[in-house]
Scaffold this motif. Structure first.
Motif, short mmCIF file in Angstrom:
data_model
loop_
_atom_site.label_atom_id
_atom_site.label_comp_id
_atom_site.label_asym_id
_atom_site.label_seq_id
_atom_site.Cartn_x
_atom_site.Cartn_y
_atom_site.Cartn_z
N ARG A 14 0.83 -1.22 0.00
CA ARG A 14 0.00 0.00 0.00
C ARG A 14 0.86 1.26 0.00
O ARG A 14 0.49 2.27 -0.59
CB ARG A 14 -0.96 -0.02 1.17
N LEU A 16 1.80 1.93 -3.70
CA LEU A 16 0.75 2.27 -4.67
C LEU A 16 0.82 3.71 -5.20
O LEU A 16 0.57 3.92 -6.40
CB LEU A 16 -0.63 1.98 -4.08
N PRO A 17 1.19 4.72 -4.40
CA PRO A 17 1.31 6.06 -4.98
C PRO A 17 2.35 6.15 -6.10
O PRO A 17 2.18 6.94 -7.04
CB PRO A 17 1.72 6.92 -3.78
N GLN A 18 3.38 5.34 -6.04
CA GLN A 18 4.36 5.33 -7.13
C GLN A 18 3.74 4.75 -8.41
O GLN A 18 3.99 5.25 -9.51
CB GLN A 18 5.61 4.55 -6.74
N LEU A 19 2.90 3.72 -8.26
CA LEU A 19 2.20 3.20 -9.43
C LEU A 19 1.26 4.25 -10.00
O LEU A 19 1.16 4.39 -11.22
CB LEU A 19 1.40 1.94 -9.07
N ASP A 20 0.58 4.99 -9.11
CA ASP A 20 -0.32 6.06 -9.57
C ASP A 20 0.44 7.07 -10.43
O ASP A 20 -0.09 7.59 -11.41
CB ASP A 20 -0.96 6.78 -8.39
N GLU A 21 1.67 7.35 -10.06
CA GLU A 21 2.49 8.31 -10.80
C GLU A 21 2.90 7.76 -12.17
O GLU A 21 2.99 8.49 -13.15
CB GLU A 21 3.74 8.64 -9.99
N THR A 70 -0.87 5.36 -16.63
CA THR A 70 -2.04 6.14 -17.04
C THR A 70 -3.14 5.20 -17.52
O THR A 70 -4.31 5.45 -17.27
CB THR A 70 -1.68 7.13 -18.16
N VAL A 92 -4.68 -2.73 -12.39
CA VAL A 92 -3.89 -3.09 -11.21
C VAL A 92 -4.79 -3.92 -10.30
O VAL A 92 -5.90 -3.50 -9.96
CB VAL A 92 -3.37 -1.85 -10.46
#
Length: 126
Positions: free
Chosen positions: A83, A86-91, A94, A98
């Protein structure tokens, strides 16, 4: 570094092999960031055929014009570490799918065959 055994979370990211991040493959960036974040493991699997939201079938068959084959990046670690990642994946992503799955990690550890170690039944390790 401690590795999880027991309960864990598996992250699977589905992208196309032609997806990029700053002119390099997106899957490479995801794996390198997962490594830098200290996740327990990450692997990339290239699909031979598939489709996604576009409904366009991508295939590796010889007569096909598609070269953007499906790619799955699979990472496993504790829920807390996943968890936090996950913010790195968000970055990075596009257009992707997931998936988070609860899983159980069973860790196999190799033994040195010359060590003479025996198992619970007194048999020597192979």
């Amino acid at each position: 570094m401690m590795r999880p055994t027991g309960r864990a979370v598996r992250v699977t990211v589905f992208i196309g092999e032609n997806d990029t991040w700053h002119h390099k493959p997106l899957y490479t960036e995801i794996v390198h960031r997962a490594h830098a974040a200290g996740l327990a493991g990450a692997s990339v699997f290239r699909g031979i055929e598939g489709f996604g939201a576009s409904s366009l079938i991508h295939t590796s068959r010889l007569l096909s014009l598609s070269e953007d084959l499906p790619v799955a990046i699979v990472m496993v670690d504790t829920e807390e570490r996943v968890r936090a990642f996950l913010p790195q994946l968000d970055e990075l992503v596009t257009e992707a799918l997931v998936i988070l799955d609860d899983c159980e990690v069973i860790r196999y550890i190799g033994r040195d065959p010359g060590s003479g170690e025996t198992d619970a039944k007194g048999k020597k390790a192979l």
